[in-house]
Enzyme design. Structure first.
Site, PDB file in Angstrom:
ATOM      1  N   ASP A  13      14.984  13.044  46.926  1.00  0.00           N
ATOM      2  CA  ASP A  13      14.018  13.898  47.619  1.00  0.00           C
ATOM      3  C   ASP A  13      12.794  14.228  46.769  1.00  0.00           C
ATOM      4  OD1 ASP A  13      15.792  13.988  49.780  1.00  0.00           O
ATOM      5  OD2 ASP A  13      16.842  15.713  48.936  1.00  0.00           O
ATOM      6  N   GLU A  14      12.383  13.305  45.939  1.00  0.00           N
ATOM      7  CA  GLU A  14      11.239  13.525  45.058  1.00  0.00           C
ATOM      8  C   GLU A  14       9.910  13.314  45.778  1.00  0.00           C
ATOM      9  OE1 GLU A  14      13.649  11.304  44.539  1.00  0.00           O
ATOM     10  OE2 GLU A  14      14.696  11.709  42.660  1.00  0.00           O
ATOM     11  N   LYS A  16       9.536  10.236  47.571  1.00  0.00           N
ATOM     12  CA  LYS A  16       9.384   8.771  47.451  1.00  0.00           C
ATOM     13  C   LYS A  16       8.651   8.199  48.659  1.00  0.00           C
ATOM     14  CE  LYS A  16      13.881   8.418  47.169  1.00  0.00           C
ATOM     15  NZ  LYS A  16      14.278   9.815  46.964  1.00  0.00           N
ATOM     16  N   ASN A  38      22.137   8.101  54.539  1.00  0.00           N
ATOM     17  CA  ASN A  38      22.214   9.332  53.748  1.00  0.00           C
ATOM     18  C   ASN A  38      20.810   9.705  53.265  1.00  0.00           C
ATOM     19  OD1 ASN A  38      22.185   7.010  52.144  1.00  0.00           O
ATOM     20  ND2 ASN A  38      23.598   7.783  50.598  1.00  0.00           N
ATOM     21  N   GLY A  40      16.856  10.528  53.456  1.00  0.00           N
ATOM     22  CA  GLY A  40      15.963  11.160  54.421  1.00  0.00           C
ATOM     23  C   GLY A  40      14.570  11.087  53.851  1.00  0.00           C
ATOM     24  N   HIS A  41      13.731  10.257  54.428  1.00  0.00           N
ATOM     25  CA  HIS A  41      12.407   9.981  53.869  1.00  0.00           C
ATOM     26  C   HIS A  41      11.326  10.475  54.832  1.00  0.00           C
ATOM     27  CE1 HIS A  41      14.147   6.568  51.152  1.00  0.00           C
ATOM     28  NE2 HIS A  41      14.605   7.748  50.873  1.00  0.00           N
ATOM     29  N   THR A  42      10.514  11.411  54.348  1.00  0.00           N
ATOM     30  CA  THR A  42       9.527  12.055  55.213  1.00  0.00           C
ATOM     31  C   THR A  42       8.118  11.543  54.928  1.00  0.00           C
ATOM     32  OG1 THR A  42      10.884  14.006  54.837  1.00  0.00           O
ATOM     33  CG2 THR A  42       8.832  14.344  56.058  1.00  0.00           C
ATOM     34  N   THR A 128      26.775  13.531  52.531  1.00  0.00           N
ATOM     35  CA  THR A 128      26.042  13.689  53.798  1.00  0.00           C
ATOM     36  C   THR A 128      26.953  13.398  54.999  1.00  0.00           C
ATOM     37  OG1 THR A 128      25.359  11.386  53.693  1.00  0.00           O
ATOM     38  CG2 THR A 128      23.843  13.004  52.747  1.00  0.00           C
ATOM     39  N   ARG A 142      36.542  -5.612  49.461  1.00  0.00           N
ATOM     40  CA  ARG A 142      36.418  -6.903  50.157  1.00  0.00           C
ATOM     41  C   ARG A 142      37.051  -6.915  51.544  1.00  0.00           C
ATOM     42  NH1 ARG A 142      38.641  -9.265  44.884  1.00  0.00           N
ATOM     43  NH2 ARG A 142      39.487  -7.179  45.057  1.00  0.00           N
ATOM     44  N   GLN A 224      17.721   7.789  47.420  1.00  0.00           N
ATOM     45  CA  GLN A 224      18.431   8.673  46.491  1.00  0.00           C
ATOM     46  C   GLN A 224      17.648   8.766  45.165  1.00  0.00           C
ATOM     47  OE1 GLN A 224      20.713   6.166  48.270  1.00  0.00           O
ATOM     48  NE2 GLN A 224      20.476   7.768  49.776  1.00  0.00           N
ATOM     49  N   THR A 300      18.107  15.018  55.905  1.00  0.00           N
ATOM     50  CA  THR A 300      19.214  14.406  56.640  1.00  0.00           C
ATOM     51  C   THR A 300      20.203  15.440  57.153  1.00  0.00           C
ATOM     52  OG1 THR A 300      18.974  12.407  55.328  1.00  0.00           O
ATOM     53  CG2 THR A 300      21.077  12.674  56.432  1.00  0.00           C
ATOM     54  N   THR A 301      20.489  16.456  56.343  1.00  0.00           N
ATOM     55  CA  THR A 301      21.540  17.406  56.730  1.00  0.00           C
ATOM     56  C   THR A 301      21.017  18.825  56.975  1.00  0.00           C
ATOM     57  OG1 THR A 301      21.964  17.870  54.404  1.00  0.00           O
ATOM     58  CG2 THR A 301      23.324  16.160  55.429  1.00  0.00           C
TER      59      THR A 301
HETATM   60  P1  GDP Z   1      12.178  11.401  49.622  1.00  0.00           P
HETATM   61  O1  GDP Z   1      13.596  11.401  50.081  1.00  0.00           O
HETATM   62  O2  GDP Z   1      12.055  11.184  48.155  1.00  0.00           O
HETATM   63  O3  GDP Z   1      11.282  10.471  50.395  1.00  0.00           O
HETATM   64  O4  GDP Z   1      11.649  12.885  49.866  1.00  0.00           O
HETATM   65  P2  GDP Z   1      11.883  13.799  51.169  1.00  0.00           P
HETATM   66  O5  GDP Z   1      11.054  13.267  52.272  1.00  0.00           O
HETATM   67  O6  GDP Z   1      13.336  14.000  51.418  1.00  0.00           O
HETATM   68  O7  GDP Z   1      11.371  15.196  50.647  1.00  0.00           O
HETATM   69  C1  GDP Z   1      10.071  15.379  50.145  1.00  0.00           C
HETATM   70  C2  GDP Z   1       9.380  16.470  50.992  1.00  0.00           C
HETATM   71  O8  GDP Z   1       8.233  16.917  50.310  1.00  0.00           O
HETATM   72  C3  GDP Z   1       8.886  15.961  52.331  1.00  0.00           C
HETATM   73  O9  GDP Z   1       8.942  16.992  53.254  1.00  0.00           O
HETATM   74  C4  GDP Z   1       7.431  15.558  52.043  1.00  0.00           C
HETATM   75  O10 GDP Z   1       6.599  15.633  53.203  1.00  0.00           O
HETATM   76  C5  GDP Z   1       7.041  16.623  51.051  1.00  0.00           C
HETATM   77  N1  GDP Z   1       6.060  16.215  50.034  1.00  0.00           N
HETATM   78  C6  GDP Z   1       5.923  15.025  49.415  1.00  0.00           C
HETATM   79  N2  GDP Z   1       4.973  15.105  48.450  1.00  0.00           N
HETATM   80  C7  GDP Z   1       4.524  16.372  48.461  1.00  0.00           C
HETATM   81  C8  GDP Z   1       3.562  17.086  47.659  1.00  0.00           C
HETATM   82  O11 GDP Z   1       2.944  16.555  46.727  1.00  0.00           O
HETATM   83  N3  GDP Z   1       3.375  18.408  47.977  1.00  0.00           N
HETATM   84  C9  GDP Z   1       4.056  19.036  48.978  1.00  0.00           C
HETATM   85  N4  GDP Z   1       3.814  20.316  49.208  1.00  0.00           N
HETATM   86  N5  GDP Z   1       4.961  18.394  49.740  1.00  0.00           N
HETATM   87  C10 GDP Z   1       5.196  17.082  49.472  1.00  0.00           C
HETATM   88  P1  IMO Z   2      16.831  10.451  49.555  1.00  0.00           P
HETATM   89  O1  IMO Z   2      16.650   8.957  49.670  1.00  0.00           O
HETATM   90  C1  IMO Z   2      19.197  13.770  48.016  1.00  0.00           C
HETATM   91  C2  IMO Z   2      23.531  13.206  47.813  1.00  0.00           C
HETATM   92  C3  IMO Z   2      24.405  14.049  48.729  1.00  0.00           C
HETATM   93  C4  IMO Z   2      25.626  14.232  47.835  1.00  0.00           C
HETATM   94  C5  IMO Z   2      25.727  12.866  47.144  1.00  0.00           C
HETATM   95  C6  IMO Z   2      26.735  11.925  47.797  1.00  0.00           C
HETATM   96  O2  IMO Z   2      16.326  11.207  50.713  1.00  0.00           O
HETATM   97  O3  IMO Z   2      16.317  10.942  48.238  1.00  0.00           O
HETATM   98  P2  IMO Z   2      26.624  10.483  50.024  1.00  0.00           P
HETATM   99  O4  IMO Z   2      26.489  10.901  51.464  1.00  0.00           O
HETATM  100  O5  IMO Z   2      25.557   9.588  49.553  1.00  0.00           O
HETATM  101  O6  IMO Z   2      27.987   9.954  49.702  1.00  0.00           O
HETATM  102  O7  IMO Z   2      26.499  11.858  49.200  1.00  0.00           O
HETATM  103  O8  IMO Z   2      24.433  12.281  47.194  1.00  0.00           O
HETATM  104  N1  IMO Z   2      22.479  12.406  48.490  1.00  0.00           N
HETATM  105  C7  IMO Z   2      21.175  12.712  48.448  1.00  0.00           C
HETATM  106  N2  IMO Z   2      20.539  13.778  47.902  1.00  0.00           N
HETATM  107  N3  IMO Z   2      18.486  12.784  48.606  1.00  0.00           N
HETATM  108  C8  IMO Z   2      19.111  11.709  49.130  1.00  0.00           C
HETATM  109  O9  IMO Z   2      18.437  10.631  49.609  1.00  0.00           O
HETATM  110  C9  IMO Z   2      20.517  11.648  49.096  1.00  0.00           C
HETATM  111  N4  IMO Z   2      21.442  10.766  49.543  1.00  0.00           N
HETATM  112  C10 IMO Z   2      22.637  11.227  49.146  1.00  0.00           C
HETATM  113  O10 IMO Z   2      23.799  15.274  49.040  1.00  0.00           O
HETATM  114  O11 IMO Z   2      25.352  15.181  46.840  1.00  0.00           O
HETATM  115 MG    MG Z   3      14.965  12.679  51.046  1.00  0.00          MG
END
Ligand code: GDP
Ligand code: IMO
Ligand code: MG
Length: 427
Positions: A13-14, A16, A38, A40-42, A128, A142, A224, A300-301
């Site tokens: 959730d950085e 990406k 699992n 969740g990309h926004t 998740t 396998r 992840q 995602t959750t």
């Molecule tokens: P991902 O899983 O790494 O793609 O990240 P997520 O989508 O799960 O979570 C990142 C959240 O931060 C999303 O709601 C994005 O819209 C938001 N976001 C991404 N970059 C920035 C930023 O530089 N500033 C702010 N305020 N929000 C951001």
């Molecule tokens: P994105 O791509 C953050 C975490 C779950 C749990 C662990 C194992 O959005 O960054 P799983 O369902 O994969 O067996 O759960 O991994 N997890 C994530 N945490 N971002 C994710 O994906 C994740 N995908 C799995 O919360 O701790």
């Molecule tokens: Mg995410």
């Protein structure tokens, strides 16, 4: 920009997807190589927010080929839901391709994921519950079922029957669950999915190889993050795939010599969903402020994400284990109005000061963060040029670079496409 890998350098959730979306403008191909829904990309574009779980975030650009590679585990119901969502929003999925080797997430995987979590009790992982672990388990054991099996209905049916028989026994006899799966029902449903998905299926390893060979711009979309890596992360509180850059080769079927650049995405702070040690976790008002301002709730959750200070021990570990040359530092706008910002430079472990991330979870649990304090900053979400940043932001970026050992090339000041500041001219 030939072949670039973008990975999460923390616990996921950085941000990406925002970076992938931005880079997709110049990309010919975007490839997912591991994980499943699992993830969740926004992506936020022109007031519209898209949430992707399996479909690569490059899909919003009509000319970009989007590949879901062999290393991804796919819930067909999940990917069809995303395809329908995109069509409803008028976005074409003509350029979406799914590898025939990818393993299918089956209904019993999801059930077993939930049952195992309950069975683990207080030591649950906080998965998740999308069936990711059980699906990768079958793959390693396998006995998994792949997309290519769907093209031979009799073979597919036989594999489902064999699996359902054993999974029903595990559910009832080991977990004392009451769910009984009907193989024939699953076969019919999945053959229906296969019919809807057949135009997307191909050997994507050929497409990816040929794209790179012919000099096209290819971006690999990590899911992840480094510390959720099955081998290198905070085991057992990890996912079941390889989110580090090395995972890309296996999960997309290309060799390491074909990758030109590895970029790690970090946030200016750290979050974690699910359980497991987290040295810089905040339990105070600052943590709440970061969660509220940063909307740190799982895509995602919907679970609240645990929030903490930036941890350079983690940053350095990600740079080392993924060969990162560049860092995209997101969400520093969220840290506005915090008067004193802390940055973890090392851990105190007993009488030792360590700067390498400890391999043992038990050691990690004992680690106390050693902080350096830095001056905070005010509102920055309107800023469009690096030079406009207050000196405090520039100092912070410089310190992140020094401690992690890679260059911060992009800085995120908001969720929108245009809220990404390039530190250097784009190549
Ligand atoms: P991902 O899983 O790494 O793609 O990240 P997520 O989508 O799960 O979570 C990142 C959240 O931060 C999303 O709601 C994005 O819209 C938001 N976001 C991404 N970059 C920035 C930023 O530089 N500033 C702010 N305020 N929000 C951001
Ligand atoms: P994105 O791509 C953050 C975490 C779950 C749990 C662990 C194992 O959005 O960054 P799983 O369902 O994969 O067996 O759960 O991994 N997890 C994530 N945490 N971002 C994710 O994906 C994740 N995908 C799995 O919360 O701790
Ligand atoms: Mg995410």
């Amino acid at each position: 920009m030939p072949a670039k890998v973008i990975i999460g350098a923390q616990w996921g959730d950085e941000g990406k997807a925002k970076i992938i979306d931005i880079m997709s403008e110049a990309a010919d191909v975007v490839v997912r190589a591991q994980g499943g829904n699992n993830a969740g990309h926004t992506v936020a574009v022109n007031g519209e927010v898209y949430k992707f779980h399996l479909v690569p975030s490059g899909i919003l650009y009509p000319g970009t080929l989007c590949i879901v590679g062999n290393g991804v585990v796919i819930d067909p119901e999940g990917i069809l839901g995303e395809i329908d969502m995109l069509h409803q929003k008028g976005i074409s999925t003509e350029n979406l391709k799914i590898d025939v080797r990818a393993h299918l997430v089956m209904p019993y995987h999801k059930e077993l994921d939930g049952l195992k979590e309950v069975y683990r009790g207080a030591s649950d992982i906080g998965t998740t519950k999308k069936g990711i672990g059980p699906c990768y388990m079958d793959k390693a054991e396998r006995s998994g079922i792949r997309f290519c099996d769907l093209s031979r209905p009799e073979l597919f049916a036989q594999k489902v029957r064999e699996n359902v028989k054993i999974k029903n026994e595990i559910i009832q006899k080991i977990y004392h669950g009451d769910k009984v799966f009907d193989a024939e029902e699953i076969i019919e449903t999945y053959l229906g999915y296969a019919n809807r998905l057949k135009s997307f299926l191909t050997d994507t390893t050929v497409l990816t190889y040929e794209a790179i060979k012919s000099g096209k711009n290819v971006v690999f979309e990590g899911a992840q993050g480094t510390l959720l890596d099955l081998d290198l992360g905070t085991y057992p509180y990890v996912t079941s795939s390889h989110p580090v850059t090395g995972g890309v080769c296996i999960g997309s079927g290309i060799g390491p010599t074909m990758i030109d650049e590895c970029i790690g995405v970090m946030k200016g702070y750290v979050t974690r969903v699910g359980k497991g040690p987290f040295p810089t976790e905040l339990f105070d008002k600052v943590g709440d402020q970061i969660r509220d301002v940063g909307h740190e709730y799982g895509t995602t959750t919907g679970r609240p994400r645990r929030c903490g200070w930036f941890d350079a021990v983690i940053g350095k570990f990600a740079v080392r284990t993924s060969g990162l040359a560049a860092i995209a530092l997101n969400k520093i706008d969220v840290m506005a109005h915090i008067p004193v910002i802390k940055i973890c430079t090392a851990y105190q472990l007993g009488d030792q000061v360590i700067t390498e991330f400890p391999p043992s979870l038990e050691d990690l649990e004992l680690c106390q963060p050693i902080y350096e304090e830095m001056e905070g900053w005010g509102e920055i979400s309107h800023i469009t040029q690096y030079e406009e940043f207050p000196q405090a932001v520039k100092n912070y970026i410089k310190r992140v670079e020094e401690l992690c050992g890679a260059t911060v090339t992009m800085i995120g000041v908001g969720p929108n496409r245009e809220q990404n500041i390039y530190r250097f001219p784009v190549q």
